[in-house]
Design a protein around this motif. Structure first.
Motif, PDB file in Angstrom:
ATOM      1  N   HIS A  43       0.839  -1.202   0.000  1.00 47.66           N
ATOM      2  CA  HIS A  43       0.000   0.000   0.000  1.00 47.66           C
ATOM      3  C   HIS A  43       0.876   1.255   0.000  1.00 47.66           C
ATOM      4  O   HIS A  43       0.620   2.207  -0.758  1.00 47.66           O
ATOM      5  CB  HIS A  43      -0.926   0.005   1.213  1.00 47.66           C
ATOM      6  N   PHE A  44       1.899   1.267   0.830  1.00 51.42           N
ATOM      7  CA  PHE A  44       2.826   2.396   0.885  1.00 51.42           C
ATOM      8  C   PHE A  44       3.445   2.625  -0.491  1.00 51.42           C
ATOM      9  O   PHE A  44       3.484   3.755  -0.996  1.00 51.42           O
ATOM     10  CB  PHE A  44       3.912   2.109   1.922  1.00 51.42           C
ATOM     11  N   THR A  45       3.911   1.548  -1.107  1.00 47.41           N
ATOM     12  CA  THR A  45       4.575   1.644  -2.404  1.00 47.41           C
ATOM     13  C   THR A  45       3.625   2.171  -3.476  1.00 47.41           C
ATOM     14  O   THR A  45       3.999   3.049  -4.276  1.00 47.41           O
ATOM     15  CB  THR A  45       5.138   0.277  -2.817  1.00 47.41           C
ATOM     16  N   ARG A  46       2.389   1.669  -3.510  1.00 53.49           N
ATOM     17  CA  ARG A  46       1.419   2.116  -4.515  1.00 53.49           C
ATOM     18  C   ARG A  46       1.135   3.609  -4.385  1.00 53.49           C
ATOM     19  O   ARG A  46       0.989   4.314  -5.384  1.00 53.49           O
ATOM     20  CB  ARG A  46       0.101   1.338  -4.377  1.00 53.49           C
ATOM     21  N   GLN A  47       1.037   4.099  -3.158  1.00 47.47           N
ATOM     22  CA  GLN A  47       0.690   5.497  -2.933  1.00 47.47           C
ATOM     23  C   GLN A  47       1.856   6.456  -3.176  1.00 47.47           C
ATOM     24  O   GLN A  47       1.641   7.637  -3.470  1.00 47.47           O
ATOM     25  CB  GLN A  47       0.178   5.682  -1.500  1.00 47.47           C
ATOM     26  N   VAL A  48       3.070   5.946  -3.070  1.00 49.01           N
ATOM     27  CA  VAL A  48       4.250   6.817  -3.124  1.00 49.01           C
ATOM     28  C   VAL A  48       4.958   6.764  -4.476  1.00 49.01           C
ATOM     29  O   VAL A  48       5.456   7.775  -4.968  1.00 49.01           O
ATOM     30  CB  VAL A  48       5.225   6.430  -1.985  1.00 49.01           C
ATOM     31  N   LEU A  49       4.970   5.572  -5.097  1.00 49.68           N
ATOM     32  CA  LEU A  49       5.689   5.396  -6.357  1.00 49.68           C
ATOM     33  C   LEU A  49       5.102   6.281  -7.456  1.00 49.68           C
ATOM     34  O   LEU A  49       3.879   6.425  -7.567  1.00 49.68           O
ATOM     35  CB  LEU A  49       5.632   3.924  -6.777  1.00 49.68           C
ATOM     36  N   ASP A  50       5.972   6.896  -8.245  1.00 49.37           N
ATOM     37  CA  ASP A  50       5.623   7.766  -9.378  1.00 49.37           C
ATOM     38  C   ASP A  50       4.973   9.084  -8.954  1.00 49.37           C
ATOM     39  O   ASP A  50       4.373   9.771  -9.780  1.00 49.37           O
ATOM     40  CB  ASP A  50       4.696   7.036 -10.366  1.00 49.37           C
ATOM     41  N   GLN A  51       5.105   9.432  -7.701  1.00 47.37           N
ATOM     42  CA  GLN A  51       4.583  10.705  -7.210  1.00 47.37           C
ATOM     43  C   GLN A  51       5.687  11.755  -7.138  1.00 47.37           C
ATOM     44  O   GLN A  51       6.824  11.452  -6.784  1.00 47.37           O
ATOM     45  CB  GLN A  51       3.970  10.530  -5.819  1.00 47.37           C
ATOM     46  N   LYS A  52       5.320  12.991  -7.465  1.00 47.83           N
ATOM     47  CA  LYS A  52       6.245  14.104  -7.281  1.00 47.83           C
ATOM     48  C   LYS A  52       6.082  14.685  -5.879  1.00 47.83           C
ATOM     49  O   LYS A  52       4.990  14.685  -5.326  1.00 47.83           O
ATOM     50  CB  LYS A  52       5.989  15.202  -8.314  1.00 47.83           C
ATOM     51  N   ILE A  53       7.177  15.157  -5.325  1.00 48.38           N
ATOM     52  CA  ILE A  53       7.113  15.884  -4.054  1.00 48.38           C
ATOM     53  C   ILE A  53       6.896  17.350  -4.395  1.00 48.38           C
ATOM     54  O   ILE A  53       7.784  18.015  -4.947  1.00 48.38           O
ATOM     55  CB  ILE A  53       8.403  15.677  -3.234  1.00 48.38           C
ATOM     56  N   GLU A  54       5.711  17.845  -4.098  1.00 45.95           N
ATOM     57  CA  GLU A  54       5.331  19.190  -4.512  1.00 45.95           C
ATOM     58  C   GLU A  54       5.688  20.267  -3.492  1.00 45.95           C
ATOM     59  O   GLU A  54       6.004  21.402  -3.863  1.00 45.95           O
ATOM     60  CB  GLU A  54       3.829  19.241  -4.818  1.00 45.95           C
ATOM     61  N   ILE A  55       5.608  19.918  -2.217  1.00 40.83           N
ATOM     62  CA  ILE A  55       5.889  20.874  -1.148  1.00 40.83           C
ATOM     63  C   ILE A  55       6.616  20.133  -0.036  1.00 40.83           C
ATOM     64  O   ILE A  55       6.335  18.967   0.234  1.00 40.83           O
ATOM     65  CB  ILE A  55       4.592  21.499  -0.573  1.00 40.83           C
ATOM     66  N   MET A  56       7.536  20.830   0.628  1.00 35.31           N
ATOM     67  CA  MET A  56       8.165  20.292   1.828  1.00 35.31           C
ATOM     68  C   MET A  56       7.966  21.269   2.962  1.00 35.31           C
ATOM     69  O   MET A  56       8.179  22.474   2.806  1.00 35.31           O
ATOM     70  CB  MET A  56       9.663  20.057   1.609  1.00 35.31           C
ATOM     71  N   ASP A  57       7.537  20.768   4.100  1.00 31.78           N
ATOM     72  CA  ASP A  57       7.335  21.580   5.292  1.00 31.78           C
ATOM     73  C   ASP A  57       8.140  20.997   6.441  1.00 31.78           C
ATOM     74  O   ASP A  57       8.492  19.812   6.434  1.00 31.78           O
ATOM     75  CB  ASP A  57       5.856  21.603   5.715  1.00 31.78           C
ATOM     76  N   ARG A  58       8.387  21.834   7.430  1.00 28.94           N
ATOM     77  CA  ARG A  58       8.924  21.365   8.702  1.00 28.94           C
ATOM     78  C   ARG A  58       8.006  21.830   9.817  1.00 28.94           C
ATOM     79  O   ARG A  58       7.532  22.962   9.805  1.00 28.94           O
ATOM     80  CB  ARG A  58      10.327  21.923   8.978  1.00 28.94           C
ATOM     81  N   ARG A  59       7.721  20.944  10.748  1.00 28.10           N
ATOM     82  CA  ARG A  59       6.971  21.308  11.954  1.00 28.10           C
ATOM     83  C   ARG A  59       7.693  20.675  13.129  1.00 28.10           C
ATOM     84  O   ARG A  59       7.815  19.444  13.202  1.00 28.10           O
ATOM     85  CB  ARG A  59       5.528  20.803  11.875  1.00 28.10           C
ATOM     86  N   PHE A 104       6.554  15.692   3.625  1.00 25.27           N
ATOM     87  CA  PHE A 104       6.664  15.658   2.172  1.00 25.27           C
ATOM     88  C   PHE A 104       5.240  15.603   1.607  1.00 25.27           C
ATOM     89  O   PHE A 104       4.526  14.613   1.821  1.00 25.27           O
ATOM     90  CB  PHE A 104       7.432  14.423   1.713  1.00 25.27           C
ATOM     91  N   HIS A 105       4.824  16.627   0.884  1.00 26.20           N
ATOM     92  CA  HIS A 105       3.489  16.660   0.285  1.00 26.20           C
ATOM     93  C   HIS A 105       3.580  16.104  -1.135  1.00 26.20           C
ATOM     94  O   HIS A 105       4.284  16.661  -1.991  1.00 26.20           O
ATOM     95  CB  HIS A 105       2.950  18.087   0.252  1.00 26.20           C
ATOM     96  N   LEU A 106       2.866  15.007  -1.394  1.00 20.65           N
ATOM     97  CA  LEU A 106       2.901  14.360  -2.697  1.00 20.65           C
ATOM     98  C   LEU A 106       1.804  14.910  -3.608  1.00 20.65           C
ATOM     99  O   LEU A 106       0.798  15.452  -3.154  1.00 20.65           O
ATOM    100  CB  LEU A 106       2.734  12.853  -2.539  1.00 20.65           C
ATOM    101  N   GLN A 107       1.974  14.732  -4.913  1.00 20.14           N
ATOM    102  CA  GLN A 107       1.032  15.305  -5.875  1.00 20.14           C
ATOM    103  C   GLN A 107      -0.360  14.683  -5.787  1.00 20.14           C
ATOM    104  O   GLN A 107      -1.346  15.310  -6.177  1.00 20.14           O
ATOM    105  CB  GLN A 107       1.578  15.175  -7.292  1.00 20.14           C
ATOM    106  N   ASN A 108      -0.466  13.478  -5.245  1.00 18.67           N
ATOM    107  CA  ASN A 108      -1.781  12.845  -5.116  1.00 18.67           C
ATOM    108  C   ASN A 108      -2.523  13.266  -3.844  1.00 18.67           C
ATOM    109  O   ASN A 108      -3.591  12.749  -3.537  1.00 18.67           O
ATOM    110  CB  ASN A 108      -1.671  11.315  -5.171  1.00 18.67           C
ATOM    111  N   GLY A 109      -1.934  14.202  -3.089  1.00 20.38           N
ATOM    112  CA  GLY A 109      -2.585  14.695  -1.883  1.00 20.38           C
ATOM    113  C   GLY A 109      -2.148  14.010  -0.607  1.00 20.38           C
ATOM    114  O   GLY A 109      -2.464  14.476   0.486  1.00 20.38           O
ATOM    115  N   SER A 110      -1.425  12.906  -0.739  1.00 22.11           N
ATOM    116  CA  SER A 110      -0.917  12.215   0.450  1.00 22.11           C
ATOM    117  C   SER A 110       0.307  12.938   1.002  1.00 22.11           C
ATOM    118  O   SER A 110       0.921  13.760   0.325  1.00 22.11           O
ATOM    119  CB  SER A 110      -0.544  10.768   0.110  1.00 22.11           C
ATOM    120  N   CYS A 111       0.650  12.614   2.236  1.00 23.32           N
ATOM    121  CA  CYS A 111       1.829  13.195   2.882  1.00 23.32           C
ATOM    122  C   CYS A 111       2.702  12.088   3.456  1.00 23.32           C
ATOM    123  O   CYS A 111       2.195  11.053   3.902  1.00 23.32           O
ATOM    124  CB  CYS A 111       1.415  14.131   4.015  1.00 23.32           C
TER     125      CYS A 111
END
Length: 266
Positions: A40-56, A62-69
């Motif tokens: 599941h992790f691999t399916r959601q992360v593979l072929d995704q671009k990292i669009e935004i990076m935040d620090r808290r 890491f904000h991915l293009q599919n909306g996941s983090c």
């Protein structure tokens, strides 16, 4: 444990290295380092671009293009390295994200993690963390309000993530040395001048540490940014205090090794 300056340094450098790049490979060598099944992790992360990076606080997001983090917390002993396969450190890698021929190696994640979450889940996970000490809204007045009704020692208050975000064992020692305050001094014993000194020392030490890349080793080969911060007291037991020459003392407070100068911290 990497603290605010280290994670801010990682964020700044990784934005230059992997932002808007596609994740072309995922390797999970330790399933406990993630929070969902590997497939599941691999399916959601593979072929995704990292669009935004935040620090808290001490986390990277890491904000991915599919909306996941991807929420990264290195905890004790964790660190990152970015490079080609031939550059990989001779250490156990728990999670590896590939970007073409380059890889981001998550190393030492025995207690740390890289969790796949929705933005709402990230918000919920981090909801109890206190204010960011370098945020413009973190004024002296705001700091005074936070400290006003608290009890206990300065050391434990500074490390409490629900009080202030991102400060841990190392930088609490550095801040208190700079403010000339003893780590076991009680919060309710501070006068106005000492509160002001403590506030400005938080700002100074964290900004200086970020400017010099924190204390961690290099993120990539040829990295001349990471690891340039030199500690004033932490880890320097027996060395002369750079302010007064008195040998630095090490004690244990709240099960943490704590370093200070008994002469010029009061």
């Amino acid at each position: 444990m990497p603290e605010l300056p280290e994670m801010e340094t990682y964020k700044t450098l990784l934005e230059q290295l992997i932002l808007d790049k596609t994740i072309t490979g995922v390797v999970i060598n330790r399933e406990k380092s993630i929070n969902v099944p590997v497939d599941h992790f691999t399916r959601q992360v593979l072929d995704q671009k990292i669009e935004i990076m935040d620090r808290r606080a001490k986390h990277l997001i890491f904000h991915l293009q599919n909306g996941s983090c991807l929420l990264l917390h290195l905890m004790l002993g964790g660190w990152l390295f970015y490079g080609k396969k031939e550059d990989q450190p001779d250490r156990t890698v728990q999670v590896q994200l590939s970007f073409g021929v380059h890889n981001l190696y998550c190393i030492g994640l025995r207690l740390g993690y890289l969790h796949l979450l929705t933005p709402e889940m990230v918000k919920q996970k981090l909801q109890n963390i206190g204010p960011e000490p370098l945020n413009p809204s973190f004024s002296l007045d705001a700091f005074e309000a936070i400290m006003k009704n608290r009890r206990g020692s300065l050391k434990t208050a500074l490390m409490n993530q629900e009080v202030i975000a991102g400060i841990g064992n190392r930088y609490s020692d550095e801040i208190l040395w700079h403010a000339q305050l003893l780590p076991e001094k009680k919060i309710n014993e501070l006068d106005q001048d000492q509160i002001s000194r403590l506030y400005h020392s938080i700002q100074f030490i964290l900004q200086q540490a970020i400017e010099h890349g924190g204390y961690m080793g290099e993120l990539f080969k040829g990295d001349n940014k990471t690891g340039g911060y030199k500690m004033y007291v932490h880890g320097l037991e027996g060395n002369p205090c750079s302010r007064c020459g008195t040998p630095i003392i090490k004690v244990e407070i709240a099960s943490r090794k704590t370093y200070f100068c008994s002469n010029c911290q009061h």
